[in-house]
Design an enzyme around this catalytic site. Structure first.
Site, PDB file in Angstrom:
ATOM      1  NE  ARG A 190      -7.671  -8.108   0.093  1.00  0.00           N
ATOM      2  CZ  ARG A 190      -7.179  -7.296  -0.836  1.00  0.00           C
ATOM      3  NH1 ARG A 190      -6.107  -6.552  -0.583  1.00  0.00           N
ATOM      4  NH2 ARG A 190      -7.745  -7.223  -2.028  1.00  0.00           N
TER       5      ARG A 190
ATOM      6  CE  LYS B 271      -4.428  -1.837   1.261  1.00  0.00           C
ATOM      7  NZ  LYS B 271      -5.479  -2.057   2.248  1.00  0.00           N
TER       8      LYS B 271
HETATM    9  N1  PMM Z   1      -7.539  -3.625   0.644  1.00  0.00           N
HETATM   10  C1  PMM Z   1      -7.869  -3.571  -0.645  1.00  0.00           C
HETATM   11  C2  PMM Z   1      -8.962  -4.296  -1.152  1.00  0.00           C
HETATM   12  N2  PMM Z   1      -9.684  -5.083  -0.331  1.00  0.00           N
HETATM   13  N3  PMM Z   1     -10.095  -5.957   1.798  1.00  0.00           N
HETATM   14  C3  PMM Z   1      -9.791  -6.037   3.093  1.00  0.00           C
HETATM   15  N4  PMM Z   1     -10.524  -6.817   3.926  1.00  0.00           N
HETATM   16  N5  PMM Z   1      -8.757  -5.328   3.638  1.00  0.00           N
HETATM   17  C4  PMM Z   1      -7.964  -4.524   2.878  1.00  0.00           C
HETATM   18  O1  PMM Z   1      -7.055  -3.892   3.420  1.00  0.00           O
HETATM   19  C5  PMM Z   1      -8.268  -4.413   1.486  1.00  0.00           C
HETATM   20  C6  PMM Z   1      -9.362  -5.159   0.982  1.00  0.00           C
HETATM   21  C7  PMM Z   1      -7.087  -2.694  -1.572  1.00  0.00           C
HETATM   22  O2  PMM Z   1      -5.848  -3.248  -1.835  1.00  0.00           O
HETATM   23  P1  PMM Z   1      -5.458  -3.849  -3.287  1.00  0.00           P
HETATM   24  O3  PMM Z   1      -5.866  -2.793  -4.281  1.00  0.00           O
HETATM   25  O4  PMM Z   1      -3.996  -4.061  -3.209  1.00  0.00           O
HETATM   26  O5  PMM Z   1      -6.232  -5.124  -3.441  1.00  0.00           O
END
Ligand code: PMM
Length: 261
Positions: free
Chosen positions: A239, A203
């Protein structure tokens, strides 16, 4: 939890069939590297992102969800839309990952109907504007109180307690300092008793720590630092994009701490 984003960029070449096959292949690869669950998402939630119509999101994610579940891989669906969540659950997804904390009133009853798991994430504002001027008096306490309230509301709608995980939502309506404060105080969320999920992988705050010139795909070592510190504080699920690296880190941290991995 391995991240499998099926957004338009991943459809830019090779046509739809090839893209679906490639996405399934990447999910299978992450499962083989140690991911216990693959998080499939068809709507970008990055700062500034515009909402995607449900029809487009369904078209992107459902073939991938079906392809992975057919291969015995556990899938979570990253969506805030009940119709997308329902189709994914019907296709075999086990968990709904809702970055809006079950804002849509249909979402919690749907999770209950399928006896699915749910990730309740905290976000201040909406993706399009959430980074404009996030403000908290006490970011850790406010995020904790919000997550507890949303988890209890889900339970009242019939979701079983053991099916709920909570997530501080790193980067979702938070300044750089807010993100660091949350990462320093994850144990406060762990003390709620709900399993905590952390999504810090690659991030923007990591880009800033690294001086502003390291692109997202090269931020895995920095992600690894967040993973180690999160596990040490009792976080249950991370994640991440780089599953192979994270599996090594998780096993090592848990061995040092004397926990079973
Ligand atoms: N971050 C992203 C998308 N979905 N879901 C959860 N539960 N927690 C997160 O921190 C989260 C998420 C955005 O990150 P990406 O664009 O790298 O997928």
């Amino acid at each position: 939890m391995g991240v499998l984003n099926v957004t338009p960029d991943s459809f830019s070449d090779g046509g739809r069939y090839a893209s679906v096959e490639a996405a399934i292949g990447h999910g299978v690869e992450m499962a083989g590297q140690g991911a216990g669950i693959i998080d499939v998402g068809g709507e970008s939630t990055r700062p500034g992102a515009e909402p995607v119509p449900a029809r487009d999101e369904l078209e992107r994610v459902i073939p991938v969800v079906a392809g992975l579940t057919e291969r015995g891989i556990a899938v979570s669906i990253d969506t805030a839309k009940p119709e997308v969540a329902r189709a994914a659950l019907e296709a075999g997804a086990l968990v709904v990952n809702d970055v809006t904390g079950l804002a849509d009133p249909l979402m919690a009853p749907l999770v209950a109907e399928f006896s699915a798991g749910v990730v309740i994430m905290h976000m201040q504002g909406q993706p399009r504007t959430m980074q404009d001027d996030p403000h908290y008096e006490d970011v850790v306490g406010e995020v904790r109180d919000y997550l507890l309230a949303r988890a209890r509301a889900a339970e009242e709608a019939g979701v079983r307690r053991e099916c709920i995980a909570v997530d501080p939502g790193i980067g979702f309506g938070k300044t750089f300092e807010h993100n660091l404060e949350l990462l320093r105080n994850l144990q406060v969320l762990v003390e709620t008793g709900y399993p905590v999920l952390l999504g810090a992988s690659r991030k923007a705050f990591l880009g800033r720590i690294l001086g502003g010139s390291v692109p997202a795909p090269e931020r895995d070592p920095a992600t690894g630092a967040t993973v180690a510190l999160a596990i040490e504080q009792g976080v249950a699920i991370v994640r991440v994009h780089n599953v192979a690296m994270t599996t090594q880190i998780a096993r090592t941290v848990e061995s040092i701490l004397g926990r079973d991995s």
